[in-house]
Write an enzyme that holds these catalytic residues in place. Structure first.
Site, PDB file in Angstrom:
ATOM      1  N   SER A   1       0.821  -1.209   0.000  1.00  0.00           N
ATOM      2  CA  SER A   1       0.000   0.000   0.000  1.00  0.00           C
ATOM      3  C   SER A   1       0.857   1.262   0.000  1.00  0.00           C
ATOM      4  O   SER A   1       1.954   1.288   0.575  1.00  0.00           O
ATOM      5  CB  SER A   1      -0.855  -0.028   1.272  1.00  0.00           C
ATOM      6  OG  SER A   1      -1.325   1.249   1.579  1.00  0.00           O
TER       7      SER A   1
ATOM      8  N   GLU B   1       0.426   3.551   1.837  1.00  0.00           N
ATOM      9  CA  GLU B   1       0.578   3.958   3.247  1.00  0.00           C
ATOM     10  C   GLU B   1       2.000   3.726   3.766  1.00  0.00           C
ATOM     11  O   GLU B   1       2.399   4.319   4.767  1.00  0.00           O
ATOM     12  CB  GLU B   1      -0.406   3.184   4.130  1.00  0.00           C
ATOM     13  CG  GLU B   1      -1.822   3.677   4.046  1.00  0.00           C
ATOM     14  CD  GLU B   1      -2.078   4.954   4.847  1.00  0.00           C
ATOM     15  OE1 GLU B   1      -1.602   5.062   5.985  1.00  0.00           O
ATOM     16  OE2 GLU B   1      -2.762   5.840   4.301  1.00  0.00           O
TER      17      GLU B   1
ATOM     18  N   TYR C   1      -1.305   0.853  10.340  1.00  0.00           N
ATOM     19  CA  TYR C   1      -1.477   0.076   9.106  1.00  0.00           C
ATOM     20  C   TYR C   1      -0.256   0.231   8.208  1.00  0.00           C
ATOM     21  O   TYR C   1       0.267  -0.749   7.667  1.00  0.00           O
ATOM     22  CB  TYR C   1      -2.746   0.565   8.385  1.00  0.00           C
ATOM     23  CG  TYR C   1      -2.957  -0.047   7.023  1.00  0.00           C
ATOM     24  CD1 TYR C   1      -3.570  -1.286   6.886  1.00  0.00           C
ATOM     25  CD2 TYR C   1      -2.548   0.623   5.871  1.00  0.00           C
ATOM     26  CE1 TYR C   1      -3.763  -1.849   5.626  1.00  0.00           C
ATOM     27  CE2 TYR C   1      -2.736   0.068   4.613  1.00  0.00           C
ATOM     28  CZ  TYR C   1      -3.347  -1.166   4.498  1.00  0.00           C
ATOM     29  OH  TYR C   1      -3.533  -1.719   3.252  1.00  0.00           O
TER      30      TYR C   1
HETATM   31  P1  GDP Z   1      -7.285   5.354   3.311  1.00  0.00           P
HETATM   32  O1  GDP Z   1      -6.435   6.131   2.370  1.00  0.00           O
HETATM   33  O2  GDP Z   1      -7.067   3.891   3.201  1.00  0.00           O
HETATM   34  O3  GDP Z   1      -7.185   5.844   4.682  1.00  0.00           O
HETATM   35  O4  GDP Z   1      -8.805   5.556   2.759  1.00  0.00           O
HETATM   36  P2  GDP Z   1     -10.094   6.214   3.420  1.00  0.00           P
HETATM   37  O5  GDP Z   1     -11.136   6.206   2.362  1.00  0.00           O
HETATM   38  O6  GDP Z   1     -10.458   5.553   4.714  1.00  0.00           O
HETATM   39  O7  GDP Z   1      -9.654   7.726   3.739  1.00  0.00           O
HETATM   40  C1  GDP Z   1      -9.234   8.600   2.738  1.00  0.00           C
HETATM   41  C2  GDP Z   1      -9.123  10.001   3.300  1.00  0.00           C
HETATM   42  O8  GDP Z   1     -10.433  10.506   3.579  1.00  0.00           O
HETATM   43  C3  GDP Z   1      -8.349  10.111   4.609  1.00  0.00           C
HETATM   44  O9  GDP Z   1      -7.488  11.222   4.524  1.00  0.00           O
HETATM   45  C4  GDP Z   1      -9.424  10.371   5.646  1.00  0.00           C
HETATM   46  O10 GDP Z   1      -8.953  11.142   6.765  1.00  0.00           O
HETATM   47  C5  GDP Z   1     -10.407  11.182   4.836  1.00  0.00           C
HETATM   48  N1  GDP Z   1     -11.763  11.188   5.395  1.00  0.00           N
HETATM   49  C6  GDP Z   1     -12.523  12.286   5.640  1.00  0.00           C
HETATM   50  N2  GDP Z   1     -13.696  11.932   6.175  1.00  0.00           N
HETATM   51  C7  GDP Z   1     -13.697  10.580   6.274  1.00  0.00           C
HETATM   52  C8  GDP Z   1     -14.661   9.636   6.744  1.00  0.00           C
HETATM   53  O11 GDP Z   1     -15.754   9.962   7.177  1.00  0.00           O
HETATM   54  N3  GDP Z   1     -14.305   8.310   6.674  1.00  0.00           N
HETATM   55  C9  GDP Z   1     -13.093   7.903   6.160  1.00  0.00           C
HETATM   56  N4  GDP Z   1     -12.818   6.599   6.095  1.00  0.00           N
HETATM   57  N5  GDP Z   1     -12.158   8.790   5.734  1.00  0.00           N
HETATM   58  C10 GDP Z   1     -12.460  10.100   5.784  1.00  0.00           C
END
Ligand code: GDP
Length: 330
Positions: free
Chosen positions: A130, A132, A154
């Site tokens: 990833s 990440e 993660y």
């Molecule tokens: P990630 O890249 O695997 O962490 O994918 P996510 O879809 O969980 O998050 C992508 C981005 O969206 C991150 O920067 C989160 O902080 C932002 N984000 C903003 N609001 C939300 C929310 O309600 N849920 C999630 N999952 N992410 C959010």
């Protein structure tokens, strides 16, 4: 014809990869965790196809830390290729359950590598890593040589697993690849990820079923692609003469706000009228400047991401509207 084994077969990528491999004539074995629910909606269409399920598609119960069972399944199925997709995949959740995240994502990968190392017939191995792992990178865009600087549990777990895969390739001669994937979404994305949360809300709001969407940070940036493109990249890696690591990304950056705008535009609404921000969805720390340089994958695998963010958002919203419509129909 070839045989493949997939860990994490019931997830978004696992389901698309299964379809792709079945299309190519593979026999596919999937590892699934035994749990009290048997929700495998992403694979339902294949289970209901009598010519496929238990003929060319088989499921086996095994947790990632159950090495005895995994060894037995690998010995019996003797796959040509193993795609390791399983793990605790939610970055936000990894702050709440860091030990579980490391147990499955980091140690689970090492245990799998140890089993492969001992097999007489060693399969080719793809680890789905990833973006990440880069965390707060010193260079942007990132390539396969960029230093890992993870900032989430993660990301730390994935960095460990990624480095182990490289080590097993270099030290023990395993045909082992890291597919370093940037975010990839689809109508099958889990509903707690921000893209799917947004598209479901845009669909529900446009149908009068919801009136508000609560989110965390809107200005964080991601490189979002389309999952079916990415599973083809994973497969291509294992068809090469030598094993290597590859970045799979679109090479374009978007904020959460961009995605919001694209999703609400698909239903002719202005997202600003519906979105509220709440600290509950903000993270203790965030990755930054994540954007992938996919040029090596293009050069060596002839792979590239084909779907743009507005197309992706539109497709997801349309799917969510259809799903909500089907639920509300008597
Ligand atoms: P990630 O890249 O695997 O962490 O994918 P996510 O879809 O969980 O998050 C992508 C981005 O969206 C991150 O920067 C989160 O902080 C932002 N984000 C903003 N609001 C939300 C929310 O309600 N849920 C999630 N999952 N992410 C959010």
């Amino acid at each position: 014809m070839k045989t493949a084994l997939i860990t994490g077969i019931t997830g978004q990528d696992g389901s698309y990869l299964t379809e792709w491999l079945l299309e190519k004539g593979y026999t596919v074995h999937g590892l699934v965790r035994r749990s009290s629910t048997t929700q495998r909606t992403r694979l339902d269409h294949l289970f209901h196809d009598a010519s496929i399920y238990n003929h060319r598609l088989f499921l086996h119960y095994a947790d990632l830390d159950d090495t005895t069972t995994i060894r037995r399944i690998l010995t019996r199925t003797a796959p040509d290729e193993v795609y390791h997709l399983a793990g605790q995949s939610h970055v936000g959740a990894s702050f709440e359950i860091p030990e579980t995240t490391c147990q499955f994502t980091a140690m689970g990968t090492l245990k799998l590598l140890e089993i492969l190392r001992d097999l007489d017939k060693r399969p080719r191995f793809a680890h789905i890593s990833s973006s990440e792992i880069f965390g707060r990178p010193l260079e942007s865009p990132q390539n396969e040589m960029t230093a890992m600087r993870p900032v989430t549990p993660y990301g730390v777990a994935k960095a460990f697993a990624t480095q182990m895969v490289t080590l097993y390739r270099e030290s023990f001669g395993l045909f082992a690849c890291n597919a370093i994937c940037y975010n990839h979404e689809s109508p099958r994305r889990g509903e707690s990820f921000v893209t799917r949360k947004i598209t479901r809300a845009a669909a529900a709001i446009s149908m009068g079923l919801q009136d508000e969407l609560v989110l965390g940070s809107l200005d964080t940036v991601r490189d979002w692609g389309y999952a079916p493109d990415y599973v083809q990249g994973m497969w291509l890696m294992l068809q090469q003469d030598t094993s290597d690591d590859f970045i799979l990304a679109t090479g374009t950056q978007h904020t959460v706000e961009h995605f919001l705008a694209a999703a609400f535009e698909a239903v002719d609404l202005d997202w600003r009228q519906y979105v509220r921000q709440d600290k509950a969805f903000m993270r203790p720390s965030e990755v930054q400047r994540l954007i992938g340089d996919p040029s090596k994958a293009l050069r060596q695998l002839n792979w590239k991401a084909n779907v743009t963010l507005p197309e992706l958002a539109k497709q997801m919203v349309q799917h969510d509207r259809e799903q909500l419509q089907a639920k509300s129909d008597p």
